[in-house]
Design a protein around this motif. Sequence first.
Motif, mmCIF file in Angstrom:
data_model
loop_
_atom_site.group_PDB
_atom_site.id
_atom_site.type_symbol
_atom_site.label_atom_id
_atom_site.label_comp_id
_atom_site.label_asym_id
_atom_site.label_seq_id
_atom_site.Cartn_x
_atom_site.Cartn_y
_atom_site.Cartn_z
ATOM 1 N N THR A 58 -13.059 69.734 63.467
ATOM 2 C CA THR A 58 -12.951 71.153 63.808
ATOM 3 C C THR A 58 -14.221 71.940 63.475
ATOM 4 O OG1 THR A 58 -11.974 71.689 61.676
ATOM 5 C CG2 THR A 58 -10.443 71.144 63.449
ATOM 6 N N SER A 106 -12.739 65.868 56.175
ATOM 7 C CA SER A 106 -12.531 67.306 56.265
ATOM 8 C C SER A 106 -12.969 67.999 54.989
ATOM 9 C CB SER A 106 -11.049 67.594 56.517
ATOM 10 O OG SER A 106 -10.834 68.984 56.517
ATOM 11 N N LYS A 154 -9.423 75.679 66.380
ATOM 12 C CA LYS A 154 -9.276 74.771 65.259
ATOM 13 C C LYS A 154 -7.818 74.367 65.073
ATOM 14 C CE LYS A 154 -10.659 74.957 60.600
ATOM 15 N NZ LYS A 154 -11.500 75.449 59.549
ATOM 16 N N GLN A 155 -6.937 75.364 65.053
ATOM 17 C CA GLN A 155 -5.512 75.100 64.876
ATOM 18 C C GLN A 155 -4.980 74.249 66.019
ATOM 19 O OE1 GLN A 155 -3.744 75.224 62.308
ATOM 20 N NE2 GLN A 155 -5.502 76.142 61.308
ATOM 21 N N ASP A 191 -6.165 72.072 55.638
ATOM 22 C CA ASP A 191 -5.855 71.019 56.610
ATOM 23 C C ASP A 191 -5.382 69.765 55.889
ATOM 24 O OD1 ASP A 191 -6.909 72.873 58.250
ATOM 25 O OD2 ASP A 191 -8.763 71.780 58.709
ATOM 26 N N LEU A 222 -15.642 75.271 65.322
ATOM 27 C CA LEU A 222 -14.683 75.880 66.256
ATOM 28 C C LEU A 222 -14.101 77.155 65.646
ATOM 29 C CD1 LEU A 222 -12.569 72.818 67.515
ATOM 30 C CD2 LEU A 222 -14.561 73.851 68.610
ATOM 31 N N ASN A 275 -11.817 71.064 54.704
ATOM 32 C CA ASN A 275 -10.837 72.129 54.633
ATOM 33 C C ASN A 275 -9.581 71.694 53.885
ATOM 34 O OD1 ASN A 275 -8.641 73.895 55.339
ATOM 35 N ND2 ASN A 275 -10.116 74.858 56.708
#
Length: 275
Positions: free
Chosen positions: A173, A203, A181-182, A208, A176, A205
Motif C-alpha cells: 500500500t 508492512s 489503501k483500504q 494493518d 496510496l 503499518n
Amino acid sequence: MPIEVKNISHIYMENTPYEKKALNNVSLTINEGEFVAIAGHTGSGKSTLMQHFNGLLNPTKGEVFIDGIDINKKKDKKTLNARRSVGMVFQYPEQQLFEESIFADIAFGPRNFGCSEDEVKQRVKDAMDFVELDYEEYKDKSPFLLSGGQMRRVAIAGIIALKPKYLVLDEPTAGLDPRLKQNLLQKVKKLHQKEKMTIIMVSHNMDDIALLADKVAIMRQGKLMIYGGPREVFTHKDVIEQAGLLEPEVMQLLRKIKEYGLDVDINALNKQEAL
Ligand code: ADP
C-alpha cells in the motif's frame, strides 16, 4: 505444507570492501493458510528475506524449503514448480509494467508458465475481475494511461493470474491514499480468506498488521527478533522499541487488538496504556 527458512544468512558482495551481512541466521516457518506480517526498520533485512522465499536470492548459508523441496539445491522441474508456487509483488510494482496493453501485461506470466491461450484469457479475466477492472473496458488500454492506483491493481493482477499458492507482498500500500489503501488491503484479505492463499506481507503499518496477520515477524539488523502471534509479539515492548517501531504505533495497535476482539489480556493492556 509450509515454507521453511532454516538458519539462513545472506551477505551481499561477499569478500569485497562493500561486503554487507543483510541476514544473520534467520529461521522461520510459514504454514499453509497463514497470514504473516514482516515488520522492521528500513535496512533491517525484510526485502532480502522476502527474496529468499522464491529463490530470487540464494542464501550464503542455510536452506529454504517450499513444500519440503530445497529450492536452492537442484535446478530440476520440481524445484522450478516449487519456486513458481510463490508469487512476489515488489514495492511499487507498477514500475515493472511494460507491455502495451493491460491484457498483455497480465497475460505475460501465465503465457510464460505455458498456459494455453484460452487459459491465459480466462486467468486475465478473472484477475481483472478480482482487482475490479472491467475486462472489456480496459483490456486493450495502455497501462501507462491509468492512475497510480489502477496501475498498481494491474501489476497485482499480473501476479494473481499466476495463481500462486503463496503470495509475498512488499509494502503493497506504499504511496496510496487512505481509500485506495483500504481497498487494496480488503483485496489481500479476500485472497487470504476466500482463495485460501498464504500471505506474507511486509508492512510498516501496525494497524494493518493487527487487523490481518496471524503471525508477526520483527526484523532488526538482519536478525529475526521475534516471531509469533500479534498478542505474543506486541507484549515484547522492548523488542518493538529496539526495532524502531514507534511507541504510539504500538499503543494504537494494542487498542485495535482490543477493539477487534482478538484474544487479549485486557489487564495487561490497561497496565501498558497507563505507562
Ligand atoms: P529492508 O527491506 O528491511 O529495508 P533490505 O533487505 O533492503 O532491508 O536491506 C538490508 C541491508 O542490506 C541494508 O543494509 C541494505 O543497505 C543492504 N542491501 C540491500 N540490498 C543490497 C544490495 N543489492 N547490495 C548490497 N547491499 C544491499
